[in-house]
Design a protein around this motif. Structure first.
Motif, mmCIF file in Angstrom:
data_model
loop_
_atom_site.group_PDB
_atom_site.id
_atom_site.type_symbol
_atom_site.label_atom_id
_atom_site.label_comp_id
_atom_site.label_asym_id
_atom_site.label_seq_id
_atom_site.Cartn_x
_atom_site.Cartn_y
_atom_site.Cartn_z
ATOM 1 N N ASN A 84 36.827 59.615 46.695
ATOM 2 C CA ASN A 84 36.648 60.190 48.022
ATOM 3 C C ASN A 84 35.563 59.455 48.821
ATOM 4 O OD1 ASN A 84 37.045 61.937 50.080
ATOM 5 N ND2 ASN A 84 35.900 63.641 49.159
ATOM 6 N N GLY A 85 35.951 58.913 49.969
ATOM 7 C CA GLY A 85 34.984 58.263 50.846
ATOM 8 C C GLY A 85 34.521 56.903 50.369
ATOM 9 N N VAL A 86 35.163 56.377 49.338
ATOM 10 C CA VAL A 86 34.728 55.087 48.793
ATOM 11 C C VAL A 86 35.524 53.953 49.427
ATOM 12 C CG1 VAL A 86 34.656 53.665 46.699
ATOM 13 C CG2 VAL A 86 33.966 56.071 46.611
ATOM 14 N N GLN A 87 34.801 52.947 49.874
ATOM 15 C CA GLN A 87 35.415 51.747 50.440
ATOM 16 C C GLN A 87 35.658 50.760 49.302
ATOM 17 O OE1 GLN A 87 35.488 51.423 53.940
ATOM 18 N NE2 GLN A 87 36.390 49.371 53.949
ATOM 19 N N TYR A 88 36.864 50.206 49.236
ATOM 20 C CA TYR A 88 37.163 49.246 48.174
ATOM 21 C C TYR A 88 37.114 47.809 48.687
ATOM 22 C CZ TYR A 88 38.238 52.686 44.636
ATOM 23 O OH TYR A 88 38.114 53.684 43.711
ATOM 24 N N VAL A 89 36.665 46.917 47.824
ATOM 25 C CA VAL A 89 36.571 45.496 48.174
ATOM 26 C C VAL A 89 37.160 44.664 47.030
ATOM 27 C CG1 VAL A 89 34.510 45.777 49.621
ATOM 28 C CG2 VAL A 89 34.244 45.293 47.164
ATOM 29 N N ILE A 90 37.355 43.370 47.313
ATOM 30 C CA ILE A 90 37.666 42.445 46.210
ATOM 31 C C ILE A 90 36.392 42.317 45.385
ATOM 32 C CG2 ILE A 90 38.284 40.067 45.596
ATOM 33 C CD1 ILE A 90 39.679 39.823 48.330
ATOM 34 N N ASN A 91 36.514 42.442 44.085
ATOM 35 C CA ASN A 91 35.353 42.302 43.211
ATOM 36 C C ASN A 91 34.563 41.040 43.582
ATOM 37 O OD1 ASN A 91 33.670 42.593 40.916
ATOM 38 N ND2 ASN A 91 34.991 41.182 39.783
ATOM 39 N N PRO A 92 33.268 41.180 43.904
ATOM 40 C CA PRO A 92 32.494 40.021 44.391
ATOM 41 C C PRO A 92 32.535 38.806 43.454
ATOM 42 C CG PRO A 92 31.220 42.035 44.659
ATOM 43 C CD PRO A 92 32.468 42.417 43.925
ATOM 44 N N TRP A 93 32.554 39.027 42.161
ATOM 45 C CA TRP A 93 32.638 37.879 41.244
ATOM 46 C C TRP A 93 33.965 37.157 41.397
ATOM 47 C CZ3 TRP A 93 28.241 36.914 38.559
ATOM 48 C CH2 TRP A 93 27.372 37.978 38.288
ATOM 49 N N ASP A 94 35.050 37.936 41.628
ATOM 50 C CA ASP A 94 36.383 37.331 41.768
ATOM 51 C C ASP A 94 36.465 36.461 43.019
ATOM 52 O OD1 ASP A 94 37.080 38.780 39.522
ATOM 53 O OD2 ASP A 94 38.054 40.391 40.648
ATOM 54 N N GLU A 95 35.648 36.777 44.030
ATOM 55 C CA GLU A 95 35.664 35.977 45.262
ATOM 56 C C GLU A 95 35.253 34.533 44.988
ATOM 57 O OE1 GLU A 95 33.152 38.179 47.966
ATOM 58 O OE2 GLU A 95 34.928 39.084 48.893
ATOM 59 N N TYR A 96 34.358 34.339 43.998
ATOM 60 C CA TYR A 96 33.986 32.965 43.646
ATOM 61 C C TYR A 96 35.184 32.231 43.047
ATOM 62 C CZ TYR A 96 29.100 34.269 44.381
ATOM 63 O OH TYR A 96 27.926 34.677 44.944
ATOM 64 N N ALA A 97 35.934 32.927 42.177
ATOM 65 C CA ALA A 97 37.118 32.315 41.555
ATOM 66 C C ALA A 97 38.162 31.985 42.609
ATOM 67 C CB ALA A 97 37.692 33.263 40.501
ATOM 68 N N LEU A 98 38.370 32.936 43.526
ATOM 69 C CA LEU A 98 39.391 32.759 44.558
ATOM 70 C C LEU A 98 39.056 31.580 45.475
ATOM 71 C CD1 LEU A 98 41.910 33.746 46.112
ATOM 72 C CD2 LEU A 98 40.406 35.323 47.367
ATOM 73 N N THR A 99 37.835 31.550 45.962
ATOM 74 C CA THR A 99 37.462 30.483 46.894
ATOM 75 C C THR A 99 37.500 29.115 46.216
ATOM 76 O OG1 THR A 99 36.105 31.991 48.199
ATOM 77 C CG2 THR A 99 35.656 29.644 48.450
ATOM 78 N N ARG A 100 37.017 29.042 44.975
ATOM 79 C CA ARG A 100 37.035 27.746 44.285
ATOM 80 C C ARG A 100 38.472 27.284 44.053
ATOM 81 N NH1 ARG A 100 35.386 23.221 44.681
ATOM 82 N NH2 ARG A 100 35.300 21.898 42.827
ATOM 83 N N ALA A 101 39.358 28.238 43.741
ATOM 84 C CA ALA A 101 40.776 27.889 43.546
ATOM 85 C C ALA A 101 41.356 27.302 44.832
ATOM 86 C CB ALA A 101 41.565 29.123 43.113
ATOM 87 N N ILE A 102 41.021 27.923 45.964
ATOM 88 C CA ILE A 102 41.543 27.442 47.248
ATOM 89 C C ILE A 102 40.973 26.055 47.563
ATOM 90 C CG2 ILE A 102 41.565 27.887 49.740
ATOM 91 C CD1 ILE A 102 41.524 30.949 48.912
ATOM 92 N N GLU A 103 39.694 25.854 47.266
ATOM 93 C CA GLU A 103 39.088 24.529 47.488
ATOM 94 C C GLU A 103 39.789 23.457 46.654
ATOM 95 O OE1 GLU A 103 34.505 26.103 48.394
ATOM 96 O OE2 GLU A 103 34.965 25.117 46.496
ATOM 97 N N LEU A 104 40.083 23.783 45.378
ATOM 98 C CA LEU A 104 40.762 22.809 44.504
ATOM 99 C C LEU A 104 42.165 22.517 45.012
ATOM 100 C CD1 LEU A 104 39.644 24.035 40.954
ATOM 101 C CD2 LEU A 104 38.961 21.910 42.075
ATOM 102 N N LYS A 105 42.836 23.556 45.489
ATOM 103 C CA LYS A 105 44.186 23.363 46.038
ATOM 104 C C LYS A 105 44.131 22.453 47.266
ATOM 105 C CE LYS A 105 46.175 26.074 49.049
ATOM 106 N NZ LYS A 105 46.856 27.173 49.745
ATOM 107 N N GLU A 106 43.151 22.694 48.120
ATOM 108 C CA GLU A 106 43.031 21.874 49.336
ATOM 109 C C GLU A 106 42.764 20.407 48.989
ATOM 110 O OE1 GLU A 106 41.443 25.483 52.239
ATOM 111 O OE2 GLU A 106 40.012 24.065 51.405
ATOM 112 N N ALA A 107 41.992 20.191 47.899
ATOM 113 C CA ALA A 107 41.646 18.823 47.516
ATOM 114 C C ALA A 107 42.764 18.133 46.742
ATOM 115 C CB ALA A 107 40.366 18.833 46.685
#
Lengths: 246, 326
Positions: A29-52
């Protein structure tokens, strides 16, 4: 290069943590959900590797439908497609089995996730997935680069130091800072995310090996005892004689 | 049936967190009416292993293979799995370290066990139920969890168990080795770099932590943090903004996305106490906050506080610490 990034849907860091039903369930109740902050590092690095290097990034969530806004957010940040395993994530062992089933079918070169979720603080799933798949797991990594098309170089944290590891694809790694600077979605990303594929699949069976019985909260602090700045040395005496920690 | 504890070494000695795990394991063994055995790999002196008798360990299985002086996950898993089998272990105990939790996770799969990490209390064993308490929601709550497999695997949160010292007899040390294949070394580190601590204390193992934030105004003032830490036998740490702007290295960053610490005493100088920082320190037993802003949110989570400029307060604390009988 095909990269699978596993994300958890977790209560925002600032959430008040409460329990209902005789302390047996987390109170959403009343809780805002986010992407787990640690997972954001994995996600962004994956996107960087894909771009490269080219390739694709698939995000995977083991969770219920209420995780979908954050799965869309991951697509808006730059993932290409998404899979949601429609199941309550009972425990780490159960989640690892679901990830393994998806990963085996998809033939990914790299399976990335955060080092732990900020709600259940397990630090288990990545190593379990590596073991279930029979491939290396490198955790927690704070640096990830490709040496050549089939080899990655990672730096992982150990207590009091770091290790440099080189592994052949495919492998599992868990991410922590300062692997990269996590990205936030831009307007174009948000627009394109709406039409990116999000596939929902049912759980591949699998069992949990632990049962969450109930929850409790730590005792509240009794309040701060203030010491006058001019008399700061008094603090050291209190820490020795009253708090008994020196 | 027995309890098996994995102990980690560092420069020949046993890590403090592993002495805690050994103490935990021997208490579980006592509750179950059985004995506690330890398994050690690599860089530990045999006399340090024999001293585990103090923590109630009766026997230590030691693999002295030189190749395992550094952490090689798959090889470690094989050795510990063999020890577990040899001892008919029903409970495996680890420290909740990067190594302990990693090996524990892999063993949970290989040996079909139930794993709980971040465990803060001794288990409740009641008939068929084996229930542990673990920290969840980044220190904001605890969960009671039933481990339902025959084999229970527990990774004990650092600094949550007292080290017992029963003056008992030495543990016997026996050799163990597993048949290791080349493939077990696929993830062997190419290089291991330990931080220079100048004889100081490693942050994840520390009982006292002195930490600085932006209120320290610049890296040139860090000698105050270091001096107080030295006087108190503490490790040094910092807030995220401080590591982000490069005043201090990333491995000192405590908080939500940095290291989680739970020392007996956490002293925060010039840190406002953003919720992300609190998530990394809120299970510390005693928290001291020094901040010139009386409205800093950290004061709400503190046991002791001083409203004042960290650069003026710290020298007074150093002076008082020097005057303490050590």
């Amino acid at each position: 290069m095909k990269i699978l990034v596993c994300i958890s849907n977790v209560p925002d860091t600032t959430s008040k943590i409460n329990f209902t039903g005789d302390n047996k369930e987390f109170d959403k109740n009343g809780v805002q959900y986010v992407i787990n902050p640690w997972d954001e590092y994995a996600l962004t690095r994956a996107i960087e590797l894909k771009e490269a290097k080219g390739g694709s990034v698939t995000v995977l969530n083991v969770g219920e439908a209420d995780a979908e806004p954050n799965i869309r957010k991951a697509l808006a940040i730059g993932a290409d497609d998404a899979i949601r395993v429609n199941a309550h994530p009972k425990d780490a062992f159960f989640v690892a089995q679901q990830i393994t089933a998806i990963a085996k079918e998809g033939g990914y070169d790299m399976i990335l996730m955060g080092k732990e979720s900020i709600d259940y603080n397990g630090f288990q799933v990545h190593n379990m997935v590596g073991e279930m798949m029979g491939i290396p797991s490198v955790t927690p990594a704070f640096k990830l680069d490709m040496v050549d098309d089939s080899t990655a170089r990672l730096e992982r944290e150990i207590e009091g130091g770091k290790e440099v590891v080189e592994v052949k694809l495919p492998f599992v790694a868990s991410a922590q800072q300062p692997m990269c600077e996590p990205r936030i979605p831009n307007m174009r990303g948000i627009m394109t995310a709406r039409t990116k594929p999000l596939k929902v699949v049912e759980a591949a069976g699998g069992e949990a090996k632990s049962e969450y019985v109930n929850y409790s909260k730590p005792e509240k602090k009794s309040g701060v005892k203030l010491i006058d700045a001019d008399n700061a040395g008094e603090l050291i005496k209190l820490l020795r004689n009253e708090a008994k920690v020196l | 049936m027995s309890v098996l504890v994995f102990v980690e070494g560092l420069n020949g000695e046993i890590k403090k967190s592993s002495l805690e795990a050994a103490s935990y394991g021997s208490q579980v063994a006592q509750a179950m009416g059985t004995s506690a055995t330890a398994v050690a790999i690599g860089d530990v002196h045999e006399d340090a292993l024999a001293r585990l008798g103090e923590q109630g360990i009766s026997k230590v299985l030691y693999d002295a293979d030189d190749r395992l002086k550094q952490f090689v996950a798959d090889a470690y898993v094989k050795v510990i799995a063999k020890a577990a089998q040899q001892e008919s272990a029903k409970v495996l105990v680890f420290s909740n370290s990067n190594i302990g939790a990693a090996v524990g996770s892999k063993l949970a799969v290989r040996l079909n066990g139930s794993l709980a990490t971040n465990v803060t209390e001794l288990p409740k064993i009641d008939g068929g139920n084996f229930t542990v308490t673990r920290g969840v929601f980044s220190g904001k709550a605890f969960a009671q969890v039933n481990l339902t497999s025959d084999l229970k695997i527990i990774a004990v949160k650092k600094n949550s168990t007292d080290i017992i010292s029963n003056g008992g007899t030495s543990a016997t040390v026996e050799k163990i080795s597993a048949d290791l294949a080349e493939s077990d070394f696929a993830v062997a580190p190419k290089e291991t770099v330990m931080q220079e601590t100048d004889g100081g204390v490693l942050l994840p193992e520390a009982e006292i932590v002195v930490s600085g934030g932006r209120g320290m105004k610049g890296p040139e003032n860090w000698h105050l943090i270091e001096e107080l830490a030295k006087e108190l036998g503490a490790a040094t740490a910092c807030s995220k903004p401080v590591s982000d702007i490069g005043w201090r290295p990333h491995h000192e960053h405590v908080g939500q996305t940095g290291i989680t610490v739970s020392p007996n005493l956490y002293i925060a100088a010039g840190i406002s106490g953003a919720i992300q920082h609190l998530a990394g320190v809120n299970s510390s037993k005693v928290i001291v906050v020094i901040n010139k802003d009386p409205e800093a949110p950290f004061f709400k989570a503190a046991d002791y506080g001083i409203v004042g400029d960290a650069l003026e307060v710290l020298p007074k604390l150093i002076e008082a610490a020097k005057a303490l009988d050590k």
